[in-house]
Design an enzyme around this catalytic site. Structure first.
Site, mmCIF file in Angstrom:
data_model
loop_
_atom_site.group_PDB
_atom_site.id
_atom_site.type_symbol
_atom_site.label_atom_id
_atom_site.label_comp_id
_atom_site.label_asym_id
_atom_site.label_seq_id
_atom_site.Cartn_x
_atom_site.Cartn_y
_atom_site.Cartn_z
ATOM 1 N N ASP A 60 0.816 -1.220 0.000
ATOM 2 C CA ASP A 60 0.000 0.000 0.000
ATOM 3 C C ASP A 60 0.848 1.268 0.000
ATOM 4 O O ASP A 60 0.473 2.281 0.567
ATOM 5 C CB ASP A 60 -0.967 0.041 1.202
ATOM 6 N N HIS A 92 -4.612 -2.323 -5.969
ATOM 7 C CA HIS A 92 -4.061 -1.008 -6.231
ATOM 8 C C HIS A 92 -5.226 -0.067 -6.437
ATOM 9 O O HIS A 92 -6.203 -0.426 -7.073
ATOM 10 C CB HIS A 92 -3.292 -0.984 -7.549
#
Ligand code: GDP
Length: 425
Positions: free
Chosen positions: A12, A40
């Site tokens: 992340d 994503h």
């Protein structure tokens, strides 16, 4: 030339945005590991998208997006994502799937969920996408390659029956769940075959040719260094290598072709799942950073779970960059820190009364206490700034402090979620 885009931390970090941005000058984008367990987030002219399986370059019409042999291929998820994109107005992307990629089977997802249930409080915090059972089977040599969908019914049924015998022992005796039926699995695989057929390709041969022709290739990693099964915080890791080096294997290219390794490093820390997290913060301090973090808060793309939050950790990030073989650092989500008067940074660990800046093995990591230094904040919004010199002085000082501590050059600074929110140094 081949460039890899990978994470230095727990995932992340904003790899999706950096890939999406660099994809503009690329011909081919390859996912080389991992599966639909992470995601994503990409913001572009078509809107905001959460991709779990497709590479982040799918929004350009000049790029080919590839799922390499190293991924855990969830065919219905892939198919669903392609359909969703097209439905929202994105031109039909050019996609190739390696004939050597192995498939996440319906029972991998079941086994993942049953095992988490069995472990209860001691679970790994799996996203229950079947990734651990998938990679276990791959290395136990009972996985199914995409190419096997195109063999005879007899050969496929024979293998499914053998695998079911094994799995059904677990289903019945360990988990007390209904037994798997080989015929149902065969039918499911036939539906996968229809979905994946248009995309199947000998990816390694395709990339060999492409590189000969001088094409620009991006390798897109999932998660980050600290989730690597060898070099991360084992066993609280993912099941496939998250390192750029594995990109050669998971895409099927020579290792010497990877010329640039762009490691994405986030300006503060967040993590999902269990495991030691030395610079973790809690309470109101964590809630505020979580709320302001990323683009719309630090919550899992796949699960919606609130992420664990922490201050920037130079020990973990220096190590994370080193094991990647970093040539360039992309320092992301810096804009988020603009609200803080002072910014604590974890610059060393104290383990059994000793100070270290070397990232230790898990047993020691669990005993590590953070040593914090505090830097002054810049107290303003830095979004929209395009030149490094135009950043507030304290912001530049923060970047330069981090760069010195981690020992790798920060060549890109990301100050917003959009493609254009980037400062090159
Ligand atoms: P990935 O898995 O590494 O691609 O990261 P994620 O997509 O899970 O998380 C990154 C989040 O931060 C996404 O919501 C991005 O849109 C957002 N993001 C990326 N770069 C920046 C940035 O520089 N500033 C802000 N505010 N958000 C960013």
């Amino acid at each position: 030339m081949v460039k890899a885009i990978v994470g230095a931390n727990w995932g992340d970090e904003g790899k999706g945005k950096i890939t999406d941005m660099l994809a503009k000058e690329s011909d081919i984008i390859v996912r080389f590991q991992g599966g639909a367990n992470a995601g994503h987030t990409i913001v572009n002219d078509y809107g905001k998208f959460a991709l779990h399986t497709l590479p982040s370059g799918v929004f350009y019409d000049h790029t080919t997006s590839i799922l390499g042999n190293g991924v855990a291929l969830n065919i219905p998820v892939l198919f669903g994502e392609i359909q969703e994109l097209v439905k929202r107005g994105v031109p039909q992307p050019k996609i190739l799937v390696s004939d050597r990629a192995q498939m996440v089977m319906p029972y991998h997802i079941l086994l993942d969920a049953y095992e988490e249930e069995r472990l209860a409080g001691k679970s790994f915090g799996s996203t229950k996408s079947g990734i651990a059972p998938f990679y276990s089977d791959k290395y136990a040599k009972i996985g199914f390659q995409v190419s096997e969908l195109f063999t005879s019914r007899e050969a496929l049924m024979d293998k499914i029956t053998r695998v079911c015998e094994l799995k059904n022992i677990l289903m019945e005796h360990l988990y007390h769940k209904p037994a798997l039926k080989p015929e149902e699995i065969f039918q499911e695989l036939m539906s996968y075959k229809k979905m994946v057929e248009p995309y199947v390709c000998d990816v390694s041969a395709y990339l060999y040719q492409a590189l000969k022709e001088g094409k620009e290739v991006l390798l897109e990693g999932q998660l980050g260094s600290l989730k690597d099964p060898d070099h991360g915080i084992y066993p609280m890791v993912t099941s496939s290598s998250t390192l750029a080096g594995y990109g050669a294997i998971g895409a099927g290219i020579p290792p010497y072709e990877i010329k640039k390794i762009i490691t994405v490093v986030k300006a503060y820390s967040s993590a999902v799942g269990a495991g030691a997290f030395v610079s973790e913060i809690f309470g109101e301090e964590a809630d505020e950073l979580r709320r302001r973090g990323g683009d719309g808060g630090e919550y899992g793309v796949t699960t919606g779970r609130p992420r664990r939050m922490g201050w920037f950790d130079t020990v973990a990030s220096k190590y994370g960059c080193r094991v990647q073989g970093t040539t360039d650092v992309a320092f992301t989500v810096l804009d988020v820190l603009g609200y803080l008067d002072e910014i604590p940074v974890c610059t060393a660990y104290e383990i059994d009364g000793e100070r270290t800046t070397e990232f230790p093995v898990t047993a020691k990591l669990e005993k590590a206490k953070p040593v914090l230094e505090t830097l002054p904040g810049w107290k303003c919004d830095i979004r929209g700034i395009r030149k490094y010199e135009d950043l507030p002085e304290n912001c530049r000082k923060y970047i330069e402090f981090v760069e010195k501590k981690i020992g790798f050059p920060i060549t890109m600074v990301s100050n917003g979620p959009g493609r254009e929110d980037i400062i090159y140094r």
